[in-house]
Design a protein around this motif. Structure first.
Motif, PDB file in Angstrom:
ATOM      1  N   GLY A  54     -81.547  14.177  23.916  1.00 33.75           N
ATOM      2  CA  GLY A  54     -80.805  13.287  23.036  1.00 33.75           C
ATOM      3  C   GLY A  54     -79.299  13.447  23.098  1.00 33.75           C
ATOM      4  O   GLY A  54     -78.560  12.629  22.521  1.00 33.75           O
ATOM      5  N   ARG A  55     -78.791  14.487  23.770  1.00 34.68           N
ATOM      6  CA  ARG A  55     -77.349  14.652  23.913  1.00 34.68           C
ATOM      7  C   ARG A  55     -76.805  13.691  24.963  1.00 34.68           C
ATOM      8  O   ARG A  55     -77.523  13.220  25.837  1.00 34.68           O
ATOM      9  N   ALA A  56     -75.521  13.431  24.914  1.00 34.32           N
ATOM     10  CA  ALA A  56     -74.852  12.675  25.965  1.00 34.32           C
ATOM     11  C   ALA A  56     -74.641  13.586  27.173  1.00 34.32           C
ATOM     12  O   ALA A  56     -74.516  14.810  27.022  1.00 34.32           O
ATOM     13  N   PRO A  57     -74.601  13.039  28.406  1.00 37.09           N
ATOM     14  CA  PRO A  57     -74.426  13.892  29.586  1.00 37.09           C
ATOM     15  C   PRO A  57     -73.199  14.797  29.512  1.00 37.09           C
ATOM     16  O   PRO A  57     -73.256  15.961  29.928  1.00 37.09           O
ATOM     17  N   HIS A  58     -72.089  14.311  28.973  1.00 35.91           N
ATOM     18  CA  HIS A  58     -70.876  15.126  28.972  1.00 35.91           C
ATOM     19  C   HIS A  58     -70.967  16.326  28.030  1.00 35.91           C
ATOM     20  O   HIS A  58     -70.121  17.221  28.086  1.00 35.91           O
ATOM     21  N   GLU A  59     -72.001  16.362  27.188  1.00 34.43           N
ATOM     22  CA  GLU A  59     -72.180  17.497  26.292  1.00 34.43           C
ATOM     23  C   GLU A  59     -72.890  18.670  26.972  1.00 34.43           C
ATOM     24  O   GLU A  59     -72.959  19.760  26.409  1.00 34.43           O
ATOM     25  N   ASP A  60     -73.459  18.459  28.136  1.00 29.78           N
ATOM     26  CA  ASP A  60     -74.058  19.541  28.908  1.00 29.78           C
ATOM     27  C   ASP A  60     -72.958  20.521  29.325  1.00 29.78           C
ATOM     28  O   ASP A  60     -71.860  20.101  29.717  1.00 29.78           O
ATOM     29  N   PRO A  61     -73.198  21.830  29.230  1.00 31.02           N
ATOM     30  CA  PRO A  61     -72.147  22.806  29.575  1.00 31.02           C
ATOM     31  C   PRO A  61     -71.578  22.631  30.979  1.00 31.02           C
ATOM     32  O   PRO A  61     -70.366  22.783  31.183  1.00 31.02           O
ATOM     33  N   GLY A  62     -72.442  22.320  31.936  1.00 37.28           N
ATOM     34  CA  GLY A  62     -71.959  22.119  33.299  1.00 37.28           C
ATOM     35  C   GLY A  62     -71.031  20.928  33.410  1.00 37.28           C
ATOM     36  O   GLY A  62     -69.997  20.973  34.080  1.00 37.28           O
ATOM     37  N   MET A  63     -71.379  19.842  32.723  1.00 40.53           N
ATOM     38  CA  MET A  63     -70.534  18.655  32.754  1.00 40.53           C
ATOM     39  C   MET A  63     -69.222  18.900  32.015  1.00 40.53           C
ATOM     40  O   MET A  63     -68.159  18.400  32.412  1.00 40.53           O
ATOM     41  N   ALA A  64     -69.273  19.680  30.941  1.00 40.96           N
ATOM     42  CA  ALA A  64     -68.044  20.025  30.219  1.00 40.96           C
ATOM     43  C   ALA A  64     -67.104  20.821  31.125  1.00 40.96           C
ATOM     44  O   ALA A  64     -65.881  20.617  31.113  1.00 40.96           O
ATOM     45  N   ALA A  65     -67.668  21.723  31.947  1.00 37.45           N
ATOM     46  CA  ALA A  65     -66.854  22.498  32.881  1.00 37.45           C
ATOM     47  C   ALA A  65     -66.218  21.597  33.937  1.00 37.45           C
ATOM     48  O   ALA A  65     -65.054  21.798  34.323  1.00 37.45           O
ATOM     49  N   TRP A  66     -66.971  20.602  34.390  1.00 35.38           N
ATOM     50  CA  TRP A  66     -66.405  19.660  35.351  1.00 35.38           C
ATOM     51  C   TRP A  66     -65.267  18.857  34.726  1.00 35.38           C
ATOM     52  O   TRP A  66     -64.248  18.596  35.374  1.00 35.38           O
ATOM     53  N   ARG A  67     -65.419  18.473  33.472  1.00 39.31           N
ATOM     54  CA  ARG A  67     -64.349  17.732  32.802  1.00 39.31           C
ATOM     55  C   ARG A  67     -63.071  18.560  32.729  1.00 39.31           C
ATOM     56  O   ARG A  67     -61.969  18.037  32.922  1.00 39.31           O
ATOM     57  N   GLU A  68     -63.204  19.843  32.475  1.00 37.82           N
ATOM     58  CA  GLU A  68     -62.041  20.724  32.441  1.00 37.82           C
ATOM     59  C   GLU A  68     -61.378  20.797  33.816  1.00 37.82           C
ATOM     60  O   GLU A  68     -60.146  20.791  33.928  1.00 37.82           O
ATOM     61  N   ALA A  69     -62.190  20.867  34.865  1.00 40.52           N
ATOM     62  CA  ALA A  69     -61.642  20.933  36.222  1.00 40.52           C
ATOM     63  C   ALA A  69     -60.926  19.640  36.588  1.00 40.52           C
ATOM     64  O   ALA A  69     -59.850  19.666  37.209  1.00 40.52           O
ATOM     65  N   TYR A  70     -61.498  18.507  36.205  1.00 43.58           N
ATOM     66  CA  TYR A  70     -60.842  17.233  36.489  1.00 43.58           C
ATOM     67  C   TYR A  70     -59.505  17.153  35.770  1.00 43.58           C
ATOM     68  O   TYR A  70     -58.491  16.714  36.339  1.00 43.58           O
TER      69      TYR A  70
END
Length: 230
Positions: A54-70
């Motif tokens: 039920g979470r959004a994809p960007h709430e996944d820890p791995g995706m959050a780490a990618w957002r920081e890198a971007y």
């Protein structure tokens, strides 16, 4: 490895938690999307929904780490999402995942199911080795706009994959170029599975093993090598 892959120190500096796993494959079979590759994509969407709960994809820890890198190289992660997040959003939407060709469907299914960026390149079209670098802004990037091939250039400082002829993928894994993409005629490929964060190496290695298994089923007799995370 037949094809040399390098990651520049400039990239490592902004994303020390980055890792990648390369899967080399020779003698593959490809063709239009079919029932088998479509079923893999449907199953991947189901696995993704279960993973997210039920979470959004960007709430996944791995995706959050990618957002920081971007964000670290100046990209706006809510506008230019990494490839796994973008695919995940499509998988959860009413239209579902696109069907491209069998090989692309297979690696997209792994990307969605495991929520990890995965790309595929036709090694017969790559010139020299591949490098992950921060762009000067002068490198050519062949893409399609309005149905016609056109040449763009990355922003200075943008993280890009490139070979001796130009950029093969912009903004790390945001948009692949047309020059080296896998087509129905591709028989030799390099698949890159990219991870970000503390668990990245293990997750990328597990995803690479699953990809290799799928490729072996698709192309009996193909020569497939899974390299260690780097």
């Amino acid at each position: 490895m037949t094809l040399r892959l390098t990651v520049s120190d400039d990239v490592r500096a902004i994303a020390p938690g980055f890792t990648h796993v390369a899967v080399e494959a020779h003698g593959l079979s490809n063709g239009p999307s079919n029932e088998g590759s479509s079923a893999l994509l449907d199953e991947a969407a189901r696995r993704l929904a279960g993973r997210l709960g039920g979470r959004a994809p960007h709430e996944d820890p791995g995706m959050a780490a990618w957002r920081e890198a971007y964000a670290a190289f100046g990209a706006k992660p809510s506008r230019t999402r990494n490839s796994a997040e973008a695919l995940a959003r499509r998988a959860l939407a009413d239209g579902g995942l696109p069907r491209i060709n069998v090989l692309v469907d297979v690696y997209n299914a792994i990307s969605v199911a495991r929520l990890i960026p995965v790309g595929g390149e036709d090694t017969d079209r790559i010139k020299g080795g591949m490098r992950l670098v921060r762009a000067t802004g002068r490198e050519p990037f062949v893409t399609v706009a309005g149905g016609e091939e056109t040449v763009e250039h990355p922003e200075p400082g943008e993280v890009v994959w490139c070979d001796d002829e130009g950029v093969t993928c912009r903004r790390w894994n945001w948009r692949q170029g047309v020059r080296t993409r896998l087509t129905e005629d591709s028989v030799n490929a390099l698949f890159l599975l990219e991870g970000m964060g503390t668990a990245a190496a293990g997750e990328a290695a597990a995803a690479a093993a699953e990809l290799a298994e799928s490729l072996e089923k698709l192309s009996p007799g193909a020569r497939i090598t899974v390299h260690d995370p780097r």
